[in-house]
Scaffold this active site. Sequence first.
Site, PDB file in Angstrom:
ATOM      1  N   GLY A  17      24.043  36.973  48.210  1.00 20.11           N
ATOM      2  CA  GLY A  17      25.198  37.855  48.390  1.00 20.11           C
ATOM      3  C   GLY A  17      25.315  38.850  47.253  1.00 20.11           C
ATOM      4  O   GLY A  17      26.409  39.149  46.783  1.00 20.11           O
ATOM      5  N   SER A  19      24.730  42.089  47.060  1.00 22.80           N
ATOM      6  CA  SER A  19      24.784  43.517  47.378  1.00 22.80           C
ATOM      7  C   SER A  19      26.108  44.181  47.043  1.00 22.80           C
ATOM      8  O   SER A  19      26.189  45.407  47.016  1.00 22.80           O
ATOM      9  CB  SER A  19      24.489  43.725  48.875  1.00 22.80           C
ATOM     10  OG  SER A  19      25.491  43.108  49.677  1.00 22.80           O
ATOM     11  N   VAL A  69      21.507  32.744  54.247  1.00 20.66           N
ATOM     12  CA  VAL A  69      21.229  31.594  53.385  1.00 20.66           C
ATOM     13  C   VAL A  69      21.889  30.307  53.873  1.00 20.66           C
ATOM     14  O   VAL A  69      21.739  29.259  53.242  1.00 20.66           O
ATOM     15  CB  VAL A  69      21.628  31.883  51.914  1.00 20.66           C
ATOM     16  CG1 VAL A  69      20.673  32.891  51.300  1.00 20.66           C
ATOM     17  CG2 VAL A  69      23.067  32.361  51.806  1.00 20.66           C
ATOM     18  N   TYR A 160      38.454  27.215  53.437  1.00 19.51           N
ATOM     19  CA  TYR A 160      37.939  27.813  52.205  1.00 19.51           C
ATOM     20  C   TYR A 160      38.132  26.858  51.025  1.00 19.51           C
ATOM     21  O   TYR A 160      37.219  26.659  50.218  1.00 19.51           O
ATOM     22  CB  TYR A 160      38.664  29.138  51.958  1.00 19.51           C
ATOM     23  CG  TYR A 160      38.116  29.943  50.805  1.00 19.51           C
ATOM     24  CD1 TYR A 160      36.908  30.619  50.924  1.00 19.51           C
ATOM     25  CD2 TYR A 160      38.812  30.037  49.600  1.00 19.51           C
ATOM     26  CE1 TYR A 160      36.403  31.366  49.871  1.00 19.51           C
ATOM     27  CE2 TYR A 160      38.314  30.781  48.544  1.00 19.51           C
ATOM     28  CZ  TYR A 160      37.111  31.443  48.686  1.00 19.51           C
ATOM     29  OH  TYR A 160      36.608  32.189  47.631  1.00 19.51           O
ATOM     30  N   ALA A 162      38.245  23.627  51.106  1.00 16.16           N
ATOM     31  CA  ALA A 162      37.296  22.526  51.249  1.00 16.16           C
ATOM     32  C   ALA A 162      35.891  22.946  50.837  1.00 16.16           C
ATOM     33  O   ALA A 162      35.169  22.184  50.173  1.00 16.16           O
ATOM     34  CB  ALA A 162      37.307  22.022  52.692  1.00 16.16           C
ATOM     35  N   LYS A 164      34.937  25.285  48.721  1.00 21.64           N
ATOM     36  CA  LYS A 164      34.802  25.510  47.283  1.00 21.64           C
ATOM     37  C   LYS A 164      34.961  24.212  46.486  1.00 21.64           C
ATOM     38  O   LYS A 164      34.302  24.019  45.454  1.00 21.64           O
ATOM     39  CB  LYS A 164      35.799  26.565  46.818  1.00 21.64           C
ATOM     40  CG  LYS A 164      35.538  27.958  47.393  1.00 21.64           C
ATOM     41  CD  LYS A 164      34.157  28.474  47.010  1.00 21.64           C
ATOM     42  CE  LYS A 164      33.935  29.912  47.464  1.00 21.64           C
ATOM     43  NZ  LYS A 164      32.609  30.432  47.039  1.00 21.64           N
ATOM     44  N   ILE A 193      40.222  38.613  42.139  1.00 21.24           N
ATOM     45  CA  ILE A 193      39.341  39.631  41.584  1.00 21.24           C
ATOM     46  C   ILE A 193      39.428  40.891  42.450  1.00 21.24           C
ATOM     47  O   ILE A 193      39.450  40.814  43.672  1.00 21.24           O
ATOM     48  CB  ILE A 193      37.887  39.135  41.531  1.00 21.24           C
ATOM     49  CG1 ILE A 193      37.784  37.817  40.755  1.00 21.24           C
ATOM     50  CG2 ILE A 193      36.976  40.197  40.907  1.00 21.24           C
ATOM     51  CD1 ILE A 193      38.221  37.883  39.304  1.00 21.24           C
TER      52      ILE A 193
END
Length: 248
Positions: A17, A19, A69, A160, A162, A164, A193
């Site tokens: 990831g 890019s 991936v 999300y 779970a 992480k 971010i």
Amino acid sequence: MPARILDLNGRVALVTGGSRGIGRAISLALASCGASVAVNYRQRENQAADVVAEIERLGGRALAVRADVSLGSDVTTMIGDIEQRLGPIDILVNNAGTATMIDIDDLTEAEFDQTLAVNLKSAFLCTQAVLPGMRSRRWGRVVNLSSAAARGPGLVGIHYNASKAGLEGLTRGYAARLARDGITVNAVAPGPIDTEMAGPLKASNVAERLPVGRLGEAGEVADVVMMVIGNAFITGQTIPVNGGASFI
């Protein structure tokens, strides 16, 4: 004693990831320290090519490599391509991820499975693929991009959270088993971010609730990734980068 300058000349790095956003910042940071960088993408070919072009303008070596991936067959093909064109992979940054905001009443089994495949299974597949080479050379760095959501309520959804939280468990498990092989495995856990995926964060005015009063920058996350890559005595850790949103 002055701080050491991180020298990655002769090293090959893969950023999944890579890019855009945080992945782009990490790719550029690795190249600035001399690493040859494989920039993985799934759909954003033009953006990946832009990252490669920027690295090459600065005198570095890079290539863009397409792969989903979350699929073992794609990962195997990708790793073979990188090793043939750049060399064996010394540094793996598992950054690829998905973050679709879905409430618990609307979350489907398919969306849950897809989130865990992209955010968690992909890190397993890529790590397994590069480990034989790292072990044979007795040197390697694996950095997994987690999230503040791994240890908090988060804004995206339980799928999300779970994914992480699982990524941090994967980090600790690998770290414990690979330290004697000269391989460190760490996680970096960003809070809010300011990237192109930050629309919902801005809409919720989360920056106003942070002690620093602003969203983080992708480069600030990349700085921490580079720090753990450069330190052979840090392993099995999750480093928060969240503007004081939580204190672990």
